[in-house]
Design an enzyme around this catalytic site. Structure first.
Site, PDB file in Angstrom:
ATOM      1  N   TYR A  51       5.667  10.953  -4.082  1.00 47.34           N
ATOM      2  CA  TYR A  51       4.454  10.149  -3.920  1.00 47.34           C
ATOM      3  C   TYR A  51       3.809   9.790  -5.263  1.00 47.34           C
ATOM      4  O   TYR A  51       2.598   9.609  -5.320  1.00 47.34           O
ATOM      5  CB  TYR A  51       3.448  10.899  -3.042  1.00 47.34           C
ATOM      6  CG  TYR A  51       3.764  10.860  -1.553  1.00 47.34           C
ATOM      7  CD1 TYR A  51       3.900   9.643  -0.875  1.00 47.34           C
ATOM      8  CD2 TYR A  51       3.888  12.034  -0.811  1.00 47.34           C
ATOM      9  CE1 TYR A  51       4.167   9.599   0.488  1.00 47.34           C
ATOM     10  CE2 TYR A  51       4.154  11.994   0.559  1.00 47.34           C
ATOM     11  CZ  TYR A  51       4.283  10.769   1.199  1.00 47.34           C
ATOM     12  OH  TYR A  51       4.530  10.735   2.560  1.00 47.34           O
ATOM     13  N   GLU A 128      13.721   7.001  -3.437  1.00 46.53           N
ATOM     14  CA  GLU A 128      13.518   8.130  -2.527  1.00 46.53           C
ATOM     15  C   GLU A 128      14.847   8.759  -2.095  1.00 46.53           C
ATOM     16  O   GLU A 128      14.966   9.986  -2.031  1.00 46.53           O
ATOM     17  CB  GLU A 128      12.698   7.668  -1.314  1.00 46.53           C
ATOM     18  CG  GLU A 128      11.261   7.318  -1.724  1.00 46.53           C
ATOM     19  CD  GLU A 128      10.454   6.603  -0.642  1.00 46.53           C
ATOM     20  OE1 GLU A 128      10.972   6.420   0.480  1.00 46.53           O
ATOM     21  OE2 GLU A 128       9.307   6.223  -0.934  1.00 46.53           O
TER      22      GLU A 128
HETATM   23  P1  IDP Z   1       2.845   4.748   4.202  1.00 40.85           P
HETATM   24  O1  IDP Z   1       3.278   6.162   4.522  1.00 40.85           O
HETATM   25  O2  IDP Z   1       2.588   3.967   5.453  1.00 40.85           O
HETATM   26  O3  IDP Z   1       3.788   4.056   3.249  1.00 40.85           O
HETATM   27  P2  IDP Z   1       1.060   5.122   1.951  1.00 40.85           P
HETATM   28  O4  IDP Z   1      -0.086   4.234   1.596  1.00 40.85           O
HETATM   29  O5  IDP Z   1       2.288   5.055   1.087  1.00 40.85           O
HETATM   30  O6  IDP Z   1       1.422   4.845   3.488  1.00 40.85           O
HETATM   31  O7  IDP Z   1       0.511   6.602   1.978  1.00 40.85           O
HETATM   32  C1  IDP Z   1       1.411   7.686   2.038  1.00 40.85           C
HETATM   33  C2  IDP Z   1       0.878   8.700   3.027  1.00 40.85           C
HETATM   34  O8  IDP Z   1      -0.359   9.202   2.554  1.00 40.85           O
HETATM   35  C3  IDP Z   1       0.559   8.173   4.427  1.00 40.85           C
HETATM   36  O9  IDP Z   1       1.704   8.074   5.258  1.00 40.85           O
HETATM   37  C4  IDP Z   1      -0.421   9.209   4.911  1.00 40.85           C
HETATM   38  O10 IDP Z   1       0.258  10.398   5.326  1.00 40.85           O
HETATM   39  C5  IDP Z   1      -1.192   9.526   3.645  1.00 40.85           C
HETATM   40  N1  IDP Z   1      -2.421   8.748   3.549  1.00 40.85           N
HETATM   41  C6  IDP Z   1      -2.538   7.430   3.264  1.00 40.85           C
HETATM   42  N2  IDP Z   1      -3.817   7.041   3.267  1.00 40.85           N
HETATM   43  C7  IDP Z   1      -4.541   8.154   3.543  1.00 40.85           C
HETATM   44  C8  IDP Z   1      -5.941   8.416   3.675  1.00 40.85           C
HETATM   45  O11 IDP Z   1      -6.798   7.528   3.544  1.00 40.85           O
HETATM   46  N3  IDP Z   1      -6.285   9.701   3.951  1.00 40.85           N
HETATM   47  C9  IDP Z   1      -5.381  10.691   4.117  1.00 40.85           C
HETATM   48  N4  IDP Z   1      -4.064  10.496   3.999  1.00 40.85           N
HETATM   49  C10 IDP Z   1      -3.648   9.252   3.718  1.00 40.85           C
END
Ligand code: IDP
Ligand code: MG
Length: 151
Positions: A51, A128
């Site tokens: 991440y 990944e």
């Molecule tokens: P994605 O998994 O749909 O690609 P990303 O923006 O890459 O979304 O975020 C990675 C992961 O981080 C998400 O799947 C979720 O588990 C977590 N996440 C994203 N936004 C938030 C938030 O606002 N609060 C808590 N966890 C979040």
């Protein structure tokens, strides 16, 4: 359209809630080809790499803790357009916005417990897959249904 590979992982909440089979079944039924799969409990260092693009986000520490809180089931799936279609099958990042019929829409409630990961681009998928699997863990074979899925 080109053959692609994507990295899909059932997150610790999905594993604990017994959703591995249901999630794998959706990708199988769609016609995508399973190339690699393993259960693993990721280290903090590994998840920080996975991440890395989110390191400045306020939820980063919580995200790394959540993802390392238990085993995940990591997979590589192959097929035409699998990166984009995989994301559609997952649904929106926040299950509150994910449509019914999607994995997150059907199985989750909160963004911080959204059940499943999927690569967001071909470039991220390459990164990944390289992080989670060695080359010899990626299986080369022809699916018996290939000629019934592709013309
Ligand atoms: P994605 O998994 O749909 O690609 P990303 O923006 O890459 O979304 O975020 C990675 C992961 O981080 C998400 O799947 C979720 O588990 C977590 N996440 C994203 N936004 C938030 C938030 O606002 N609060 C808590 N966890 C979040
Ligand atoms: Mg993402």
């Amino acid at each position: 359209k080109a053959m692609e590979r994507t990295f899909i992982a059932v997150k610790p909440d999905g594993v604990q809630r017994g959703l591995v089979g249901k999630i794998v079944a959706r990708f199988e039924a769609k016609g995508f080809k399973l190339v690699a799969m393993k259960m693993a409990t990721a280290t903090e260092d590994h998840l920080k790499k996975h991440y890395s693009d989110l390191s400045s986000k306020p939820f980063f520490a919580g995200l790394v803790k959540y993802m390392g809180s238990g085993p995940v089931v990591a997979m590589v799936w192959e097929g035409q357009g699998v990166v984009k279609t995989g994301r559609v099958m997952l649904g929106a990042t926040n299950p509150a916005d994910s449509l019914p019929g999607t994995i997150r829409g059907d199985f989750g409630i909160q963004v911080g417990r959204n059940v499943c990961h999927g690569s967001d681009s071909v470039e991220s998928a390459t990164k990944e897959i390289g992080l989670w699997f060695t080359d010899c863990e990626l299986n080369a074979y022809t699916s018996c249904s290939q000629s019934w899925l592709y013309e």
